[in-house]
Structures are given as structure tokens and as C-alpha cells.
Design a protein around this motif. Structure first.
Motif, PDB file in Angstrom:
ATOM      1  N   GLY A  28       0.545  -1.303  -0.092  1.00 17.10           N
ATOM      2  CA  GLY A  28      -0.199   0.232  -0.011  1.00 17.10           C
ATOM      3  C   GLY A  28       1.150   1.407  -0.234  1.00 17.10           C
ATOM      4  N   ASP A  29       2.379   1.436   0.162  1.00 15.27           N
ATOM      5  CA  ASP A  29       3.055   2.347   0.394  1.00 15.27           C
ATOM      6  C   ASP A  29       3.596   3.192  -1.317  1.00 15.27           C
ATOM      7  N   ARG A  30       3.182   2.171  -1.874  1.00 15.07           N
ATOM      8  CA  ARG A  30       3.512   1.763  -3.037  1.00 15.07           C
ATOM      9  C   ARG A  30       4.853   2.109  -3.839  1.00 15.07           C
ATOM     10  N   LYS A  31       5.571   1.964  -2.843  1.00 11.60           N
ATOM     11  CA  LYS A  31       7.128   2.014  -2.724  1.00 11.60           C
ATOM     12  C   LYS A  31       7.878   0.486  -3.090  1.00 11.60           C
ATOM     13  N   VAL A  32       9.289   0.242  -3.686  1.00 11.84           N
ATOM     14  CA  VAL A  32       9.789  -0.754  -3.669  1.00 11.84           C
ATOM     15  C   VAL A  32      11.654  -0.381  -3.739  1.00 11.84           C
ATOM     16  N   GLY A  33      11.618  -0.375  -2.863  1.00 13.68           N
ATOM     17  CA  GLY A  33      12.692   0.755  -2.205  1.00 13.68           C
ATOM     18  C   GLY A  33      13.588   1.813  -2.617  1.00 13.68           C
ATOM     19  N   ILE A  34      14.090   2.512  -3.217  1.00 12.16           N
ATOM     20  CA  ILE A  34      13.777   4.381  -3.150  1.00 12.16           C
ATOM     21  C   ILE A  34      13.071   4.274  -4.002  1.00 12.16           C
ATOM     22  N   TRP A  35      12.330   3.292  -5.057  1.00  7.39           N
ATOM     23  CA  TRP A  35      11.244   3.801  -6.727  1.00  7.39           C
ATOM     24  C   TRP A  35       9.604   4.422  -5.655  1.00  7.39           C
ATOM     25  N   ARG A  36       9.224   4.996  -5.711  1.00  8.42           N
ATOM     26  CA  ARG A  36       7.651   5.140  -5.686  1.00  8.42           C
ATOM     27  C   ARG A  36       7.151   5.052  -6.946  1.00  8.42           C
ATOM     28  N   VAL A  37       6.110   4.012  -7.143  1.00 11.30           N
ATOM     29  CA  VAL A  37       5.656   3.287  -7.989  1.00 11.30           C
ATOM     30  C   VAL A  37       4.153   4.106  -8.150  1.00 11.30           C
ATOM     31  N   VAL A  38       4.342   4.491  -9.268  1.00 14.17           N
ATOM     32  CA  VAL A  38       3.404   4.768 -10.404  1.00 14.17           C
ATOM     33  C   VAL A  38       2.639   4.312 -11.231  1.00 14.17           C
ATOM     34  N   VAL A  39       1.298   3.593 -11.010  1.00 12.00           N
ATOM     35  CA  VAL A  39       0.568   2.273 -11.588  1.00 12.00           C
ATOM     36  C   VAL A  39      -0.355   3.639 -13.084  1.00 12.00           C
ATOM     37  N   VAL A  40      -0.156   3.203 -13.850  1.00  6.51           N
ATOM     38  CA  VAL A  40      -0.855   4.206 -15.177  1.00  6.51           C
ATOM     39  C   VAL A  40      -2.150   3.217 -16.058  1.00  6.51           C
ATOM     40  N   HIS A  41      -3.101   3.582 -15.560  1.00  8.39           N
ATOM     41  CA  HIS A  41      -4.141   2.815 -16.638  1.00  8.39           C
ATOM     42  C   HIS A  41      -4.522   3.986 -17.802  1.00  8.39           C
ATOM     43  N   ASN A  42      -5.623   3.031 -18.926  1.00  7.54           N
ATOM     44  CA  ASN A  42      -5.361   3.853 -19.643  1.00  7.54           C
ATOM     45  C   ASN A  42      -4.843   4.561 -20.321  1.00  7.54           C
ATOM     46  N   LEU A  43      -4.207   2.682 -21.147  1.00 10.36           N
ATOM     47  CA  LEU A  43      -2.800   3.530 -21.829  1.00 10.36           C
ATOM     48  C   LEU A  43      -3.230   3.547 -23.313  1.00 10.36           C
ATOM     49  N   PRO A  44      -2.390   4.520 -23.685  1.00  8.94           N
ATOM     50  CA  PRO A  44      -3.032   5.417 -25.264  1.00  8.94           C
ATOM     51  C   PRO A  44      -2.137   4.130 -26.030  1.00  8.94           C
ATOM     52  N   TYR A  45      -1.350   3.535 -25.853  1.00 11.01           N
ATOM     53  CA  TYR A  45      -1.036   2.436 -26.830  1.00 11.01           C
ATOM     54  C   TYR A  45      -0.587   1.597 -26.484  1.00 11.01           C
ATOM     55  N   LYS A  46      -1.049  -0.018 -28.210  1.00 10.82           N
ATOM     56  CA  LYS A  46      -1.038  -0.942 -27.616  1.00 10.82           C
ATOM     57  C   LYS A  46       0.240  -1.473 -27.361  1.00 10.82           C
ATOM     58  N   ASP A  47       1.529  -1.081 -28.445  1.00 11.61           N
ATOM     59  CA  ASP A  47       3.212  -1.091 -27.866  1.00 11.61           C
ATOM     60  C   ASP A  47       3.521  -0.779 -26.751  1.00 11.61           C
ATOM     61  N   GLY A  48       4.071  -1.984 -25.988  1.00 11.93           N
ATOM     62  CA  GLY A  48       4.589  -1.097 -24.387  1.00 11.93           C
ATOM     63  C   GLY A  48       6.060  -0.097 -24.904  1.00 11.93           C
ATOM     64  N   ARG A  49       6.936  -0.418 -25.994  1.00 15.96           N
ATOM     65  CA  ARG A  49       7.859   0.506 -25.559  1.00 15.96           C
ATOM     66  C   ARG A  49       7.064   1.599 -26.087  1.00 15.96           C
ATOM     67  N   ARG A  50       6.532   1.778 -27.109  1.00 12.90           N
ATOM     68  CA  ARG A  50       5.778   3.362 -27.383  1.00 12.90           C
ATOM     69  C   ARG A  50       4.890   4.242 -26.658  1.00 12.90           C
ATOM     70  N   ASN A  51       4.133   2.958 -25.002  1.00 12.46           N
ATOM     71  CA  ASN A  51       3.963   4.098 -24.180  1.00 12.46           C
ATOM     72  C   ASN A  51       5.434   4.134 -23.277  1.00 12.46           C
ATOM     73  N   GLY A  52       5.781   3.834 -23.297  1.00 15.13           N
ATOM     74  CA  GLY A  52       7.255   4.482 -22.596  1.00 15.13           C
ATOM     75  C   GLY A  52       7.802   5.823 -23.153  1.00 15.13           C
ATOM     76  N   LYS A  53       7.180   6.294 -24.090  1.00 14.89           N
ATOM     77  CA  LYS A  53       8.122   6.926 -24.726  1.00 14.89           C
ATOM     78  C   LYS A  53       7.349   8.204 -23.905  1.00 14.89           C
ATOM     79  N   VAL A  54       6.376   8.222 -23.166  1.00 15.90           N
ATOM     80  CA  VAL A  54       5.646   9.698 -22.752  1.00 15.90           C
ATOM     81  C   VAL A  54       6.270   9.869 -21.607  1.00 15.90           C
ATOM     82  N   PRO A  55       6.453   8.857 -21.006  1.00 13.83           N
ATOM     83  CA  PRO A  55       7.085   9.624 -19.268  1.00 13.83           C
ATOM     84  C   PRO A  55       8.273  10.139 -20.008  1.00 13.83           C
TER      85      PRO A  55
END
Length: 572
Positions: free
Chosen positions: A307-334
């Protein structure tokens, strides 16, 4: 007439003469007249005494000079006073002013303040202009050593880099932003509902910009309005595609310094924890990892995401409603739109999900941005530096559809793209290694990444192909460019790991190895005694014994086999 003359003459005479005039009946003077006319006489006597006193101690020439100085001073102060009064009257009468064709202001206080605002412009803003290390600093004389002579390892490898200590790098953090040439203000297009006017390519997330809008976006101006993703909402991440929870959006808005961002989609990689991070960076730097729902489930099982949304030092953000079907193209957004996701951050460091960060972020920023006085830095490819060669390499490796790559290259060629040559120096390469991007969030770098994202949204997701086109178009308008450092320097502060499927394959037990078939055993045959062909003695004892396996006839000379050792027998 005579009385009048006598009265005027008596005003300058003595008191005895005045009494004589009264006795002779020349004229009667009222007490009021007496009071009026005696006062100037007394003042005149006092002035005469003053003048006699001045004449007594100074010559007449000096007295004249003194009077002249006094008169000049009086005139000066009178003119100054009158001029000041006129200025104050003019300052009170401010002319009516209109802004954007609106009604004139009626409040005199506001009129005065606005008048002063336009008459006295604010001082020019201050910008960070870089620095040089002090003389004798080890980094000033640092040179790259020759690569080690290891014939077994011919691929890319890290090289030494002269970093400042973490404390010194933190102390050199600029107080002001870097200068942004030409463009000063960026706004982004919001369009709902969308109009799909694009001739080809594009997406709902990117807004389907037309070719005319694309051309206008490269016409750099002081204030610009352009497509930059998230077009269906006024605030990124809120019903725009690439949606995030409100608690995560608030946390990202609170990042006002340095941000380290990464992303994993499709559970393609394991989270790599940074190392060698200072305590100051752990407290002040924001570490954000963007994942999709599939990766979230994998992290809950393997990495203990709770529930704290943390894995080690990383703050994990879950993204919903992805704009693309290709995961590589979705990675271009951030990767390219970090200035939109982190609107208050000053600096960002993008690291691909397969990389482990092994150097403190402040040291990286100091080495590749502040010391170079750059607002964006990226490493160049370790082998390829020409876009046409890079396109062929992508086709050979099956990175994307060959037809789509050819279409993009042909489009850029018609716009004027040429192979790389020394004429582009000091630009050293047209092909970046895009797994790491170091940038400052200023208008010119934000414009660059927006335009770069629009190219990725319209054409292929291979951002190495579109990088040089965007950079060169901006350079032609603003003389701004990107700091492209060596790839071996990038490999110094990030370590590449294997993808998760490769790691699972390496960790799985090897397949069973069946025993090989038994080796073929050669049995030495006994030597066979033979008789020379010209011999006439053929006895039963000298008849050779044949043990052939093919059932040859005993009398066949053509297929007769000479057994090993027979030559020695014959010779004996």
C-alpha cells in the motif's frame, strides 16, 4: 498738486519738517496715514544701517558680487520649486490607457501604478551561464586513457569519467535557470472532442496534428501553442490517456528539484535499485517508476509492492488507460514528456527500465549539464552516427516494420535530410543512444522533447531515427543544440541488465542431457597369409582365410582386402 507733492516729500524728510507742514496748513494727515507712512521709513532706516554696516566691512564691488550671488540663488530655487510643482500636476493627470481594447481604467491609483509599470520596466531576469573549474583542478587535465587491449572483448565498454565529489556537485547547483533562446512561453493544445485532420499517423493521445500544424511548430517564436500529448484534458494524467491516481499526481506536482524517472510495461523487466546514492539525494531527489497493471501484479508477487507504493527507493505509479498497444511506445510518454508530468521539477534524468543507476544524480547533472552549460544531454551511439545506416540496422534487426521505416526515411529525405558528414561539426553524431536523457526543464528543451514526441507519435517508435531531424530544425532557428557525450561515459553511470525473460531462461535448470550412443568399436582382424599370384604352390595350409562381412567370393581378386600386418608377413 502742491499738497500732494508736500506729502510725498515729507515721507522722505524728518519729523520736524512734517510738523512745519501741519502748522502752515499745507495738508492734514490722518492718523491712519501716519501709521502707514512711518513704517516704511523705519524699515528703510534699518536697511540703511545694514547697508552702512556692509559697506563698512567690504568694498562696493564685493557687495555687488554678493548681491548677484544671492539673486541667482533665489532665482534657482524659484525655478526648481515651480518645475517640481508642474511635474507633480502632470503626474496626477495620467492619460487613459487601454489594454487589449478594453475600457479605460477609472481608478486613479491603478492608473498611476500601471503608468509606472510601463514607464519603468522590471530588470532583466538572471540566467545561469555556466562556470569553469578552478585552475589546477584534476578534471581540467583529465583525458581518456586508451581502451584496454583485450581481443576477447571488442564490444562497447565503460570508460573513466572525472566526477566531482557529491558535496561539491550539490554546492554547484545553479540558482537560476539556463537561458532559453527565442522561445519563452509554451502552452499546449487541448482539444475535446478531437478533430482527426491529420494526413497520416498520429493518435488520440497526440491529437492528430496536421502537416501544417507540424510545420508551424518548427517556426520558433517567443510564445507558442503546440501539440504535446495529453490533448484530451487540461491537466495531464486526468482522463487524458496515460491516467494516474490523484494521490500520485499530487506527489509528482510536489517534486520541485531533481526527478529520476523510469518505466516498465508488460512486466518486461525487473526493477533495478540505484546504488551509490548519497543521503542528500535520497531526501531531495524524486525516484518515480511508471508501470502498467500487468507489471503491478508481477511486482506484488515478486517485489513485495504494498500500500505504500514503494519498492526500495522507487515510488511506483500505476498507469491506467494506456494510449498505445505497444509497450515501447507507451514508454515514450514519461521518457519525452517528463516536463508535463512533473510540472514543477527543474531537472529530470530518464533511465530505461533495464538499466541500473550507479552514480549519484547530482554528479551526473554537474558533469553533463552544468559544467557544459547545456540544458539537454544524451549519449551518442557507440558505433553508428548516420541516420540512414541506423535505419538499415533497425530493419535488419526486425525492430519495426521495414515499410514504415522506409516511409519515414523517405519523408525526411524529401525535407532535406542528408547523410552525416564532417560539415556538421561540432555536432558529432546524428544517432543517439536514447536509453538515458539528462535535461533541464526550460522552454527550449521542453519544445525539443514535445516535437520529438510528435515525430514518434506520427511515424515509428524508433526515436533514434527522428532525433536529428528535430534537433537540426531547432538549431537552424535558435542556434541551440544538444550535448552529445560519449557512449562509454554513459556506461560509466548506468549498468545494463538482462530483460526478465532472459534472466528466467538463465535461471531455469538446463534441459536433460541424454547419454551419447556407445562408440564404434573396431576389432582388429587377424593377419591373413597370402600367396603371391605367380606362385604355383597352392596348398591348403597356405590358402588365405577371408572373414569379410560383405560375403564376397573367396576367389575375387578385384575386391580382395589387404589386412593390416600382411606386408610384414610377406616381407618375412
Amino acid at each position: 498738486m502742491t499738497g500732494g507733492i508736500g506729502i510725498r516729500s515729507s515721507s522722505y524728510g524728518s519729523l520736524e519738517k512734517l510738523q512745519q507742514h501741519q502748522q502752515n496748513g499745507v495738508g492734514v494727515i490722518s492718523p491712519m496715514q501716519m501709521s502707514i507712512r512711518t513704517k516704511p521709513a523705519k524699515m528703510f532706516k534699518e536697511k540703511e544701517r545694514l547697508f552702512h554696516w556692509i559697506y563698512k566691512f567690504a568694498g562696493r564691488k564685493k557687495v555687488g558680487m554678493l548681491f548677484l550671488c544671492i539673486i541667482s540663488a533665489v532665482v534657482f530655487f524659484w525655478v526648481l520649486y515651480i518645475g517640481k510643482g508642474e511635474d507633480s500636476q502632470e503626474g496626477d493627470q495620467v492619460p487613459n490607457m487601454r489594454l487589449n481594447n478594453t475600457a479605460p481604467f477609472n481608478n486613479p491609483v491603478n492608473q498611476t501604478s500601471i503608468f509606472k509599470k510601463y514607464v519603468l520596466p522590471p530588470p532583466p531576469p538572471k540566467y545561469f551561464t555556466g562556470y569553469t573549474l578552478p585552475p589546477g583542478h584534476p578534471c581540467n587535465s583529465f583525458t581518456l586513457p586508451p581502451p584496454p587491449a583485450d581481443k576477447k572483448r571488442t564490444g562497447p565498454r565503460p570508460c573513466p569519467v572525472c566526477y566531482l565529489p557529491v558535496e561539491e556537485a550539490i554546492a554547484l547547483t545553479p540558482k537560476f535557470s539556463s537561458f532559453s533562446p527565442v522561445v519563452k512561453n509554451l502552452t499546449y493544445i487541448y482539444e475535446d472532442p478531437l478533430s482527426r485532420g491529420a494526413e497520416f499517423g498520429g493518435s488520440e493521445f497526440g491529437g492528430y496534428p496536421t502537416l501544417k500544424q507540424r510545420s508551424d511548430s518548427y517556426d520558433v517564436r517567443e510564445s507558442m501553442n503546440l501539440h504535446c500529448g495529453f490533448v484530451r484534458g487540461k491537466r495531464p494524467g486526468r482522463n487524458t490517456g496515460f491516467d494516474m491516481d490523484e494521490i500520485d499526481l499530487v506527489a509528482m506536482e510536489q517534486c520541485r528539484g531533481v526527478v529520476v524517472a523510469s518505466a516498465i510495461f508488460g512486466a518486461f523487466d525487473d526493477i533495478q535499485q540505484p546504488s551509490n546514492i548519497s543521503e542528500y539525494s535520497k531526501k531531495t531527489v524524486c525516484f518515480f517508476m511508471f508501470v502498467d497493471e500487468e507489471t503491478e501484479e508481477y511486482l506484488k508477487q515478486k517485489s513485495g509492492l504494498d500500500g505504500d507504493r514503494k519498492v526500495g527507493i522507487w515510488r511506483v505509479v500505476v498507469v491506467h488507460n494506456l494510449p498505445y498497444k505497444d509497450g515501447r511506445r507507451n514508454g515514450k510518454v514519461p521518457k519525452l514528456l517528463s516536463h508535463r508530468i512533473f510540472p514543477n521539477a527543474r531537472y529530470s534524468l530518464w533511465v530505461d527500465g533495464k538499466l541500473e543507476l550507479v552514480v549519484d544524480p547530482y554528479q551526473i547533472l554537474e558533469r553533463h549539464l552544468w559544467r557544459k552549460n547545456a540544458s539537454l544531454a544524451i549519449s551518442r551511439h557507440y558505433r553508428r552516427f548516420d541516420v540512414f545506416v541506423e535505419a538499415e540496422a533497425n530493419k535488419a534487426a526486425g525492430k519495426y516494420s521495414n515499410a514504415s521505416i522506409d516511409f519515414q526515411i523517405d519523408f525526411y529525405r524529401r525535407e532535406g535530410l542528408t547523410p552525416y558528414s564532417v560539415a556538421k561539426l561540432p555536432i558529432t553524431s546524428d544517432v543517439p543512444e536514447g536509453c538515458v536523457i539528462i535535461r533541464e526543464h526550460v522552454p527550449i528543451s521542453n519544445l525539443f522533447t514535445c516535437l520529438w514526441f510528435n515525430e514518434v507519435d506520427r511515424f515509428t517508435s524508433r526515436d533514434q531515427i527522428s532525433f536529428s531531424t528535430v534537433r537540426d530544425k531547432l538549431h537552424a532557428k535558435t542556434n541551440w543544440t544538444v550535448n552529445m557525450f560519449l557512449d562509454c561515459e554513459r556506461r560509466n553511470f548506468v549498468v545494463q541488465k538482462y530483460h526478465r525473460d532472459v534472466l528466467e531462461h538463465m535461471a531455469s535448470p538446463p534441459p536433460p542431457v541424454y547419454p551419447p550412443p556407445p562408440p564404434f568399436i573396431v576389432v582388429n582382424e587377424a593377419p591373413v597369409e597370402t600367396v603371391p599370384e605367380n606362385s604355383t604352390e597352392r596348398g591348403a595350409a597356405n590358402t588365405p582365410v577371408r572373414r569379410g562381412k560383405r560375403g564376397r567370393k573367396s576367389g575375387s581378386r578385384r575386391h580382395r582386402k589387404v589386412v593390416a600386418g600382411s606386408r610384414d608377413t610377406d616381407s618375412s
